[in-house]
Design a protein around this motif. Structure first.
Motif, PDB file in Angstrom:
ATOM      1  N   VAL A  23       0.834  -1.198   0.000  1.00  0.00           N
ATOM      2  CA  VAL A  23       0.000   0.000   0.000  1.00  0.00           C
ATOM      3  C   VAL A  23       0.870   1.250   0.000  1.00  0.00           C
ATOM      4  CG1 VAL A  23      -1.644   1.339   1.372  1.00  0.00           C
ATOM      5  CG2 VAL A  23      -1.988  -1.120   1.061  1.00  0.00           C
ATOM      6  N   GLU A  24       1.972   1.221   0.724  1.00  0.00           N
ATOM      7  CA  GLU A  24       2.889   2.366   0.719  1.00  0.00           C
ATOM      8  C   GLU A  24       3.447   2.627  -0.675  1.00  0.00           C
ATOM      9  OE1 GLU A  24       5.998   2.040   3.559  1.00  0.00           O
ATOM     10  OE2 GLU A  24       4.655   1.666   5.253  1.00  0.00           O
ATOM     11  N   VAL A  25       3.716   1.566  -1.409  1.00  0.00           N
ATOM     12  CA  VAL A  25       4.329   1.697  -2.737  1.00  0.00           C
ATOM     13  C   VAL A  25       3.300   2.081  -3.794  1.00  0.00           C
ATOM     14  CG1 VAL A  25       5.476   0.418  -4.605  1.00  0.00           C
ATOM     15  CG2 VAL A  25       6.208   0.102  -2.226  1.00  0.00           C
ATOM     16  N   ALA A  26       2.140   1.377  -3.784  1.00  0.00           N
ATOM     17  CA  ALA A  26       1.208   1.480  -4.913  1.00  0.00           C
ATOM     18  C   ALA A  26      -0.149   2.070  -4.564  1.00  0.00           C
ATOM     19  CB  ALA A  26       1.014   0.093  -5.532  1.00  0.00           C
ATOM     20  N   GLY A  27      -0.474   2.193  -3.298  1.00  0.00           N
ATOM     21  CA  GLY A  27      -1.765   2.738  -2.905  1.00  0.00           C
ATOM     22  C   GLY A  27      -2.800   1.660  -2.646  1.00  0.00           C
ATOM     23  N   GLU A  28      -3.801   1.995  -1.853  1.00  0.00           N
ATOM     24  CA  GLU A  28      -4.822   1.038  -1.425  1.00  0.00           C
ATOM     25  C   GLU A  28      -5.597   0.459  -2.602  1.00  0.00           C
ATOM     26  OE1 GLU A  28      -7.251  -1.427   0.548  1.00  0.00           O
ATOM     27  OE2 GLU A  28      -5.628  -0.321   1.523  1.00  0.00           O
ATOM     28  N   LYS A  29      -6.027   1.298  -3.550  1.00  0.00           N
ATOM     29  CA  LYS A  29      -6.849   0.805  -4.652  1.00  0.00           C
ATOM     30  C   LYS A  29      -6.094  -0.215  -5.511  1.00  0.00           C
ATOM     31  CE  LYS A  29      -9.735   2.084  -8.582  1.00  0.00           C
ATOM     32  NZ  LYS A  29      -9.222   0.939  -9.370  1.00  0.00           N
ATOM     33  N   THR A  30      -4.854   0.089  -5.840  1.00  0.00           N
ATOM     34  CA  THR A  30      -4.079  -0.836  -6.669  1.00  0.00           C
ATOM     35  C   THR A  30      -3.893  -2.170  -5.958  1.00  0.00           C
ATOM     36  OG1 THR A  30      -2.916   0.945  -7.792  1.00  0.00           O
ATOM     37  CG2 THR A  30      -1.863  -1.209  -7.815  1.00  0.00           C
ATOM     38  N   VAL A  31      -3.575  -2.125  -4.681  1.00  0.00           N
ATOM     39  CA  VAL A  31      -3.392  -3.369  -3.925  1.00  0.00           C
ATOM     40  C   VAL A  31      -4.698  -4.154  -3.874  1.00  0.00           C
ATOM     41  CG1 VAL A  31      -2.853  -4.348  -1.670  1.00  0.00           C
ATOM     42  CG2 VAL A  31      -1.474  -2.470  -2.584  1.00  0.00           C
ATOM     43  N   ALA A  32      -5.802  -3.474  -3.625  1.00  0.00           N
ATOM     44  CA  ALA A  32      -7.103  -4.158  -3.592  1.00  0.00           C
ATOM     45  C   ALA A  32      -7.439  -4.767  -4.953  1.00  0.00           C
ATOM     46  CB  ALA A  32      -8.190  -3.176  -3.161  1.00  0.00           C
ATOM     47  N   ASP A  33      -7.125  -4.064  -6.033  1.00  0.00           N
ATOM     48  CA  ASP A  33      -7.368  -4.601  -7.375  1.00  0.00           C
ATOM     49  C   ASP A  33      -6.566  -5.884  -7.601  1.00  0.00           C
ATOM     50  OD1 ASP A  33      -9.107  -2.582  -8.024  1.00  0.00           O
ATOM     51  OD2 ASP A  33      -7.657  -1.429  -9.215  1.00  0.00           O
ATOM     52  N   TYR A  34      -5.308  -5.886  -7.193  1.00  0.00           N
ATOM     53  CA  TYR A  34      -4.483  -7.078  -7.388  1.00  0.00           C
ATOM     54  C   TYR A  34      -4.902  -8.209  -6.473  1.00  0.00           C
ATOM     55  CZ  TYR A  34      -1.297  -5.423 -10.939  1.00  0.00           C
ATOM     56  OH  TYR A  34      -0.774  -5.012 -12.143  1.00  0.00           O
ATOM     57  N   GLU A  35      -5.380  -7.900  -5.289  1.00  0.00           N
ATOM     58  CA  GLU A  35      -5.917  -8.952  -4.420  1.00  0.00           C
ATOM     59  C   GLU A  35      -7.131  -9.604  -5.067  1.00  0.00           C
ATOM     60  OE1 GLU A  35      -4.771  -7.486   0.088  1.00  0.00           O
ATOM     61  OE2 GLU A  35      -6.494  -6.576  -0.914  1.00  0.00           O
ATOM     62  N   ARG A  36      -8.013  -8.792  -5.646  1.00  0.00           N
ATOM     63  CA  ARG A  36      -9.188  -9.354  -6.326  1.00  0.00           C
ATOM     64  C   ARG A  36      -8.772 -10.200  -7.522  1.00  0.00           C
ATOM     65  NH1 ARG A  36     -14.222  -6.000  -9.172  1.00  0.00           N
ATOM     66  NH2 ARG A  36     -15.273  -7.857 -10.028  1.00  0.00           N
ATOM     67  N   TYR A  37      -7.838  -9.687  -8.310  1.00  0.00           N
ATOM     68  CA  TYR A  37      -7.340 -10.415  -9.484  1.00  0.00           C
ATOM     69  C   TYR A  37      -6.742 -11.761  -9.083  1.00  0.00           C
ATOM     70  CZ  TYR A  37      -3.011 -11.493 -12.126  1.00  0.00           C
ATOM     71  OH  TYR A  37      -1.951 -12.102 -12.724  1.00  0.00           O
ATOM     72  N   LEU A  38      -5.830 -11.783  -8.113  1.00  0.00           N
ATOM     73  CA  LEU A  38      -5.134 -13.014  -7.755  1.00  0.00           C
ATOM     74  C   LEU A  38      -6.066 -14.014  -7.083  1.00  0.00           C
ATOM     75  CD1 LEU A  38      -1.787 -11.471  -6.469  1.00  0.00           C
ATOM     76  CD2 LEU A  38      -2.136 -12.735  -8.594  1.00  0.00           C
ATOM     77  N   SER A  39      -6.898 -13.547  -6.162  1.00  0.00           N
ATOM     78  CA  SER A  39      -7.780 -14.481  -5.448  1.00  0.00           C
ATOM     79  C   SER A  39      -8.816 -15.098  -6.375  1.00  0.00           C
ATOM     80  CB  SER A  39      -8.459 -13.772  -4.270  1.00  0.00           C
ATOM     81  OG  SER A  39      -9.281 -12.709  -4.720  1.00  0.00           O
ATOM     82  N   SER A  40      -9.377 -14.309  -7.288  1.00  0.00           N
ATOM     83  CA  SER A  40     -10.376 -14.866  -8.205  1.00  0.00           C
ATOM     84  C   SER A  40      -9.732 -15.776  -9.241  1.00  0.00           C
ATOM     85  CB  SER A  40     -11.159 -13.747  -8.896  1.00  0.00           C
ATOM     86  OG  SER A  40     -10.323 -12.968  -9.743  1.00  0.00           O
ATOM     87  N   THR A  41      -8.499 -15.468  -9.653  1.00  0.00           N
ATOM     88  CA  THR A  41      -7.839 -16.285 -10.667  1.00  0.00           C
ATOM     89  C   THR A  41      -7.524 -17.675 -10.143  1.00  0.00           C
ATOM     90  OG1 THR A  41      -6.902 -14.308 -11.704  1.00  0.00           O
ATOM     91  CG2 THR A  41      -5.877 -16.385 -12.250  1.00  0.00           C
ATOM     92  N   VAL A  42      -7.285 -17.814  -8.861  1.00  0.00           N
ATOM     93  CA  VAL A  42      -7.114 -19.151  -8.276  1.00  0.00           C
ATOM     94  C   VAL A  42      -8.294 -20.040  -8.657  1.00  0.00           C
ATOM     95  CG1 VAL A  42      -7.035 -20.446  -6.108  1.00  0.00           C
ATOM     96  CG2 VAL A  42      -5.684 -18.354  -6.356  1.00  0.00           C
ATOM     97  N   GLY A  43      -9.511 -19.501  -8.528  1.00  0.00           N
ATOM     98  CA  GLY A  43     -10.708 -20.259  -8.863  1.00  0.00           C
ATOM     99  C   GLY A  43     -10.926 -20.430 -10.355  1.00  0.00           C
ATOM    100  N   HIS A  44     -10.564 -19.422 -11.151  1.00  0.00           N
ATOM    101  CA  HIS A  44     -10.762 -19.525 -12.596  1.00  0.00           C
ATOM    102  C   HIS A  44      -9.999 -20.718 -13.174  1.00  0.00           C
ATOM    103  CE1 HIS A  44     -12.762 -15.802 -12.240  1.00  0.00           C
ATOM    104  NE2 HIS A  44     -11.740 -14.988 -12.387  1.00  0.00           N
ATOM    105  N   PHE A  45      -8.770 -20.918 -12.706  1.00  0.00           N
ATOM    106  CA  PHE A  45      -7.993 -22.057 -13.207  1.00  0.00           C
ATOM    107  C   PHE A  45      -8.452 -23.368 -12.563  1.00  0.00           C
ATOM    108  CE2 PHE A  45      -5.072 -18.637 -14.402  1.00  0.00           C
ATOM    109  CZ  PHE A  45      -4.752 -19.025 -15.696  1.00  0.00           C
ATOM    110  N   ARG A  46      -8.749 -23.332 -11.282  1.00  0.00           N
ATOM    111  CA  ARG A  46      -9.180 -24.557 -10.609  1.00  0.00           C
ATOM    112  C   ARG A  46     -10.482 -25.081 -11.217  1.00  0.00           C
ATOM    113  NH1 ARG A  46      -9.932 -23.060  -4.971  1.00  0.00           N
ATOM    114  NH2 ARG A  46      -7.679 -23.343  -4.764  1.00  0.00           N
ATOM    115  N   ASN A  47     -11.371 -24.168 -11.595  1.00  0.00           N
ATOM    116  CA  ASN A  47     -12.668 -24.562 -12.138  1.00  0.00           C
ATOM    117  C   ASN A  47     -12.670 -24.708 -13.661  1.00  0.00           C
ATOM    118  OD1 ASN A  47     -13.929 -24.556  -9.569  1.00  0.00           O
ATOM    119  ND2 ASN A  47     -14.111 -22.321  -9.657  1.00  0.00           N
ATOM    120  N   ARG A  48     -11.485 -24.567 -14.268  1.00  0.00           N
ATOM    121  CA  ARG A  48     -11.298 -24.796 -15.708  1.00  0.00           C
ATOM    122  C   ARG A  48     -12.019 -23.757 -16.581  1.00  0.00           C
ATOM    123  NH1 ARG A  48      -8.384 -27.589 -12.974  1.00  0.00           N
ATOM    124  NH2 ARG A  48      -7.634 -29.683 -13.550  1.00  0.00           N
TER     125      ARG A  48
END
Length: 264
Positions: A227-252
């Motif tokens: 958050v210090e480097v990139a800001g709250e919004k950017t970090v939250a966006d990447y958290e959403r991207y990474l957490s949802s992508t775990v499921g996208h690949f797992r669920n094919r």
């Protein structure tokens, strides 16, 4: 990125085995593609979409490549790579469409770049034509029997998605990877026909699910710094991207193809 990637900043799917760390799984992926392309000990190797340089470094420092050429569209990546002062390496801020080598390569490797070779919204025929242009150029850069090792995300065969999954996928396209298009595996293969034979193909969605989970866990562990480097919004966006992508690949909903092709 350094807060949640491995020390070599490899921002693509790893190749996992029992007992692996992220670092060892990323090196295994690089070695797998280098072996598939028959690039070890080669005179000249091209890396299309070289990122932060982990493949280039592996080629020259571990596999004895005499000359490794990396293409990137990022000035930041090129600056980082030039700062590493890798021996026997050339980094060019250049699109593969504009690349005109003075001589042929012995092997070509491209990891996580193919998804950016066609724009969103094109028809299948237009996408295949764009991908074929890439393979046409690669064929001209290789001798007969030369190989390409290609790693790319592909569309998954599970099209049953709830509304949240669709929203998350659209968010990733719009926010994290704009101006990109995930190809169908059939489009990759069709566009390479008459120029290359497929000699190896594996689909590893579970490997990308695990990679994204590792990245997500590392980002969360360093969240305050991020958050210090990139800001709250950017970090939250990447958290959403990474957490949802775990499921996208797992669920094919998405796949991860590693393909070795040989010039005919």
């Amino acid at each position: 990125f350094a807060l949640w990637l491995d020390p070599d900043l490899t921002y693509t799917c790893a190749l996992w085995d029992e007992g692996d760390t992220l670092e060892s799984a990323q090196k295994r992926k690089l070695d797998h593609l280098i072996e598939g392309a028959r690039a070890a000990g080669a005179r000249r190797v091209l890396d299309v979409g070289c990122g932060w340089g982990s493949l280039l470094e592996r080629l020259v420092r571990t596999h004895g490549v005499q000359r490794a050429v990396g293409l990137t569209l990022s000035d930041n990546q090129a600056r980082h790579l030039r700062g590493l002062a890798l021996e026997r390496t050339e980094v060019r801020v250049e699109n593969w469409l504009d690349h005109e080598p003075a001589e042929q390569y012995d092997a070509i490797i491209s990891i996580g770049a193919f998804e950016h070779f066609a724009r969103t919204g094109l028809s299948r025929a237009e996408r295949v034509a764009a991908y074929r242009a890439f393979f046409e150029r690669c064929r001209a850069w290789l001798p007969k029997g030369g190989r390409i090792a290609l790693q790319t995300n592909v569309k998954g065969n599970n099209v049953r998605m709830d509304k949240q999954t669709v929203r998350d996928l659209q968010f990733i396209i719009d926010t994290i990877f704009p101006e990109s298009e995930i190809p169908a595996l059939s489009e990759v293969l069709e566009s390479s026909e008459k120029r290359f034979d497929v000699v190896r193909l594996r689909n590893d969605p579970d490997h990308y699910s695990r990679t994204c989970q590792e990245w997500f866990d590392r980002l969360r562990a360093h969240r305050d710094q991020a958050v210090e480097v990139a800001g709250e919004k950017t970090v939250a966006d990447y958290e959403r991207y990474l957490s949802s992508t775990v499921g996208h690949f797992r669920n094919r909903h998405l796949g991860l193809s590693r393909i070795v092709l040989e010039a005919v």
